[in-house]
Design an enzyme around this catalytic site. Structure first.
Site, short mmCIF file in Angstrom:
data_model
loop_
_atom_site.label_atom_id
_atom_site.label_comp_id
_atom_site.label_asym_id
_atom_site.label_seq_id
_atom_site.Cartn_x
_atom_site.Cartn_y
_atom_site.Cartn_z
N ARG A 45 0.84 -1.20 0.00
CA ARG A 45 0.00 0.00 0.00
C ARG A 45 0.88 1.26 0.00
NH1 ARG A 45 -5.56 -0.36 1.09
NH2 ARG A 45 -5.62 -2.50 1.80
N MET A 105 -12.27 2.82 -3.99
CA MET A 105 -12.47 1.63 -3.17
C MET A 105 -11.17 1.06 -2.58
SD MET A 105 -15.64 1.56 -3.14
CE MET A 105 -16.12 0.00 -2.43
N ARG A 106 -10.18 1.91 -2.36
CA ARG A 106 -8.97 1.47 -1.66
C ARG A 106 -8.88 2.20 -0.33
NH1 ARG A 106 -7.79 -2.98 -3.25
NH2 ARG A 106 -5.75 -2.86 -2.30
N HIS A 136 -19.94 9.46 1.50
CA HIS A 136 -20.34 8.13 1.97
C HIS A 136 -21.87 8.05 1.95
CE1 HIS A 136 -20.00 4.36 4.11
NE2 HIS A 136 -20.97 4.76 4.91
N ASP A 174 -14.26 5.97 7.05
CA ASP A 174 -15.53 6.70 7.10
C ASP A 174 -15.67 7.55 8.37
OD1 ASP A 174 -16.26 5.66 4.62
OD2 ASP A 174 -17.09 3.87 5.53
N GLU A 204 -28.97 10.28 -6.02
CA GLU A 204 -29.46 11.58 -6.51
C GLU A 204 -29.06 12.70 -5.56
OE1 GLU A 204 -33.68 12.05 -7.14
OE2 GLU A 204 -33.74 10.12 -8.18
C1 GRF Z 1 -21.35 6.30 -4.05
O1 GRF Z 1 -22.54 5.80 -3.50
C2 GRF Z 1 -20.46 6.85 -2.97
O2 GRF Z 1 -21.16 7.43 -1.92
C3 GRF Z 1 -19.74 5.62 -2.49
O3 GRF Z 1 -19.51 4.85 -3.64
C4 GRF Z 1 -20.49 5.18 -4.63
C5 GRF Z 1 -19.72 5.61 -5.84
O4 GRF Z 1 -20.56 5.86 -6.95
N1 GRF Z 1 -18.55 5.99 -1.76
P1 GRF Z 1 -19.98 6.65 -8.19
O5 GRF Z 1 -18.74 5.89 -8.67
O6 GRF Z 1 -19.65 8.04 -7.77
O7 GRF Z 1 -21.06 6.61 -9.23
#
Ligand code: GRF
Length: 219
Positions: free
Chosen positions: A67, A92-93, A111, A147, A174
């Site tokens: 990492r 996602m890391r 989040h 988070d 949305e």
């Molecule tokens: C979103 O729901 C965000 O809150 C979460 O991952 C999702 C990413 O969606 N962390 P996108 O790639 O922005 O469409």
């Protein structure tokens, strides 16, 4: 005032990144997206960024033994583009404490829950399962704990009786697309002050903007 230079980190779809790019296309907006970085070469959002003439960069975590090495490459890249702020948008890391502390108060995340409730993954399933009436989304400063960090803005979304995780996720998304540009605007216009674990918004007129609370629409 010079615009804040922002790098957006994504891992796949990138719809929140798109909402930030659209907001920044307004000449009056106090920030500009100077780069979109992905750890995933297949991230759909990269195409959108390139089509909007934004520099893109893939730094694939699988190419690094640790990492720390992955993040060292990110830091080297960010120095070349002279970034003021990082916006995590579906990245996602997990980032190490070293990285987060180096960028302290200069990384935002979105989040899809009302933090501090439902940190981590599978948030929509867990929110429905909990029986809570409301959930939503949060933009916050990033701290080393996942988070965690001072909350800038939140949007509230009702959980309906027949909700599925996908339906709820779509309604929250949305609101995410409204909330992230709003939070970035507040940060970039220097109206956000961090006091310990809390954020205070300077200029009272803006204070009410940090809670988006759409009414429950039952017809
Ligand atoms: C979103 O729901 C965000 O809150 C979460 O991952 C999702 C990413 O969606 N962390 P996108 O790639 O922005 O469409």
């Amino acid at each position: 005032m010079a615009k804040l230079k922002v790098a957006v980190f994504i891992s796949s779809r990138g719809s929140n990144m798109q909402s930030l790019v659209r907001a920044c296309s307004d000449p009056e907006f106090p920030a500009e997206i100077v780069s979109v970085l992905s750890n995933n070469p297949e991230a759909a959002g990269l195409k959108f960024a390139a089509e909007h003439s934004i520099a893109t960069r893939v730094i694939d975590h699988r190419d690094f033994a640790s990492r720390a090495e992955f993040e060292a490459e990110i830091n080297r890249y960010l120095e070349t583009v002279k970034v003021d702020l990082i916006c995590l948008a579906g990245f996602m890391r997990l980032l190490t404490a070293d990285f987060v502390n180096r960028w302290r108060d200069r990384i935002l995340n979105i989040h899809p829950s009302l933090l501090p409730a439902f940190k981590g993954l599978h948030v929509h399933e867990r929110a429905i399962e909990s029986g809570a009436r409301f959930t939503g989304c949060t933009v916050h400063y990033v701290r080393p704990e996942m988070d965690d960090g001072p909350i800038i803005a939140q949007a509230v979304v009702p959980i309906l009786q027949d909700d599925t995780p996908d339906a709820l996720a779509a309604r929250i998304l949305e609101q995410e697309h409204r909330l992230y540009p709003l939070a970035l605007r507040l940060v970039a216009s220097k109206r956000v002050k961090i006091h310990g674990s809390r954020v205070l918004i300077e200029n009272g007129a803006e204070e009410s903007a940090v809670l988006i609370n759409p009414p429950l629409d039952i017809s």
